[in-house]
Design a protein around this motif. Sequence first.
Motif, PDB file in Angstrom:
ATOM      1  N   PRO A 170       0.816  -1.227   0.000  1.00 28.65           N
ATOM      2  CA  PRO A 170       0.000   0.000   0.000  1.00 28.65           C
ATOM      3  C   PRO A 170       0.847   1.273   0.000  1.00 28.65           C
ATOM      4  O   PRO A 170       2.014   1.249   0.379  1.00 28.65           O
ATOM      5  CB  PRO A 170      -0.777  -0.103   1.308  1.00 28.65           C
ATOM      6  N   TRP A 176      -4.019   0.163   2.738  1.00 23.16           N
ATOM      7  CA  TRP A 176      -4.766  -1.083   2.909  1.00 23.16           C
ATOM      8  C   TRP A 176      -5.712  -0.955   4.079  1.00 23.16           C
ATOM      9  O   TRP A 176      -5.467  -0.208   5.022  1.00 23.16           O
ATOM     10  CB  TRP A 176      -3.781  -2.224   3.221  1.00 23.16           C
ATOM     11  N   GLN A 180      -7.024  -6.497   4.730  1.00 23.91           N
ATOM     12  CA  GLN A 180      -5.855  -6.767   3.882  1.00 23.91           C
ATOM     13  C   GLN A 180      -4.598  -6.902   4.729  1.00 23.91           C
ATOM     14  O   GLN A 180      -3.728  -7.723   4.470  1.00 23.91           O
ATOM     15  CB  GLN A 180      -5.679  -5.633   2.866  1.00 23.91           C
ATOM     16  N   PRO A 297      -2.774   0.890   8.348  1.00 23.13           N
ATOM     17  CA  PRO A 297      -3.976   0.317   7.731  1.00 23.13           C
ATOM     18  C   PRO A 297      -5.220   1.083   8.179  1.00 23.13           C
ATOM     19  O   PRO A 297      -5.218   1.703   9.233  1.00 23.13           O
ATOM     20  CB  PRO A 297      -3.992  -1.118   8.261  1.00 23.13           C
TER      21      PRO A 297
END
Lengths: 426, 291
Positions: A170, A176, A180, A297
């Motif tokens: 990412p 992400w 993920q 994330p």
Amino acid sequence: MKKLSVFIAMMCAVLVLTACGSGGNSSANDNEVVVWFHTSLETPEGEAMQNTIDRFNEAYEGEYVATAEFVPRSGSGGGYEDKVNAALTTGTLPDVLTLDGPNTAAYAESGIIAPVDEYLTNKDDLLPSIIEQGTYDDQMYAVGFSESGVGIFYNKQMFEEAGVDLDSLPTVDEPWDWNQFLELNETLHNEFDKPVIDMGFDDKSEWLMYAFTPFLWSQGGDVVSEDGTTAEGILNDENSVKAITFIQDMVKNGYSTITPVDKGFHTGEYAMKFGGSWTIAELEEYPDIEYGVMPYPTSPDTGELVSPSGSWQYAMSASSEKQEAAGALIDFMVSTESLSEMSLANSVLPASYSAIDEITDQVSDEMNVLIEQNAASAQARPLLPSYPQVSRIFQDTISDATYYEENSDIQALLDDKAAQIQSVLD
Amino acid sequence: MNINKKENIAAYIFLAPALILLGLFLVYPSLLAIYYSFTDYYLLTPNDINFVWLENFIAIFKDPIFIQSLKNIALFVVLVIPIQVGAALGLALLINKQRKGNIFFKVAYFSPVVLSLVVISVLWLYLLNPSEGLINNILVNVGIDPQPFLSSPTQAMVTIVFVSAWQGAGYQMLIFLAGLQNIPGEVYEAGKIDGVNKWQKFYYITLPLLKPTSILIMITTLISAFKLIIQPMVMTQGGPMNATMTPVYYIYQSGFSDRMIGYASAMTVIFGIIIGIVAIIQSRVSREDDN
């Protein structure tokens, strides 16, 4: 007998001297300001500060003079803050002082520091997270002179070993989500059959507040309400439960550990680590590790990237009689040139947009990921006069959640902690 | 009369340094703490102190962390006193005999006392490290699963008990040793004539004659055990799940991190009263035994 009375006389003299040892810091001259820094002159940060002061004195020669005093803080924040507290009691604060971001609210609320808006010539240039961190009751009381952030450091060799395509990782523009990220952990965990990420769970300190609140914010949860009056119904709402569950799952699934090996990422024990600009500096001593940095994330429900931020700041003491000079000094210390110098010297993230432009070509790609993430997604920690208690209860919350067997019921855990924070706020 | 008066003055002069220091660093701060415990003293607003009377005390009794810390310190005291005093007595008996290399052992047993508690705590942090520590390596080698020690809510306090006992025992050992050497040789000779064995000698001669020493040691160990702060501060930060939070540590945090001097002072007063009561009970009990 004579010797004894001499001894007693000396003892009394010592006691009297120590009692009156704290003379005033204000000098008679209206244009001379004293500034306290929380660091040592021996550090790169201290040197950059001294350089800035020297340049200020040159630029304002004949108009203002600034003198710096360096009061290093000890590990847990003592030293410097003890001195500030003592100076408060005796009324001997300097004209300008440094303070940590989370202290803004308490200092402003207690009338220790004065607003600086009117003295700032480049306020629009400052990063939103810097403004947020320094603003209390709609006024800007303190200006951060650097930023900080956390990214996910990854070991390229270990990723390739586990068959992770480095090009698929990412970026700040396309982060992400948690699912993920959990998949990535699963892949790595299958390959190495041990914890794969050091998230710093053993660091029971401000770190747990700083690094883990962004997960709540990304999900739309929070520690306390926007106005800082309520925790019940906020820290224990469904969004916060989801975020804390994600954090607990990281430990429960064996991806992370509450007892990470010291410097585990640096020595190839873990494939990933939560780290900041200081980690980049540390890794210079481990040239064998080829690493990259990816952003935090995000919540799968919102996809919103939120990252930690915050740092020490400059502020003007409300008791200063030389606010003109103090204001000019603060404005000078947060100019593009001063902020760029600070970032480069101390390898920290820059605090203003123009400083970013200034240094972006001079720092590593990894640093630029942190800088980019910071400019795009940094959120300041809540501004509360009772921040220390609130932060500690939240730290306990994260730490407790990692004990997944004892605290399998996240809702119950959060209900309990929300009630504790509520009693602090009331 | 004249001489008496002179002697009195001399006595006061001799007492003066101690009295001045005690007054300045003990009596005066204690009185201040009692005064602040009835106020809302917030560290950042030293010029705005208001009386809130019993508000702090009421809040403290509802504070789950303070209650937890009292339970923790009770567990610590109950465990550490027998272990530490027992170890001290054992060590004292070991080095009381004239033997080659005695001085080496004396120094070895005493050296942890001289080291700073912070150094000791950091040292044990390394020894107790769950994955790389020496202790777990030994355990694994003899076929025992590695233990979490400080990161387990149930083991953390017990671990701190052992570290503290190891650190402190050397000091009590020296006092026991002095006590042992004060026991006159004739008593043992008399015992020998009566044909006592080793165990009887210890139980009927050594132990009773060590009683005054033991009482002193019990009281000083008890009071210092209540003051536990450095080990949890360095080793566990009061965690996990507040299992090693102690009253003094919590008072420190409330006063200097949270800046609630009034609240922290009130906890100090409550905790001081608790220690006082326990010390009085203990000295009563040991005096009754005497009669």
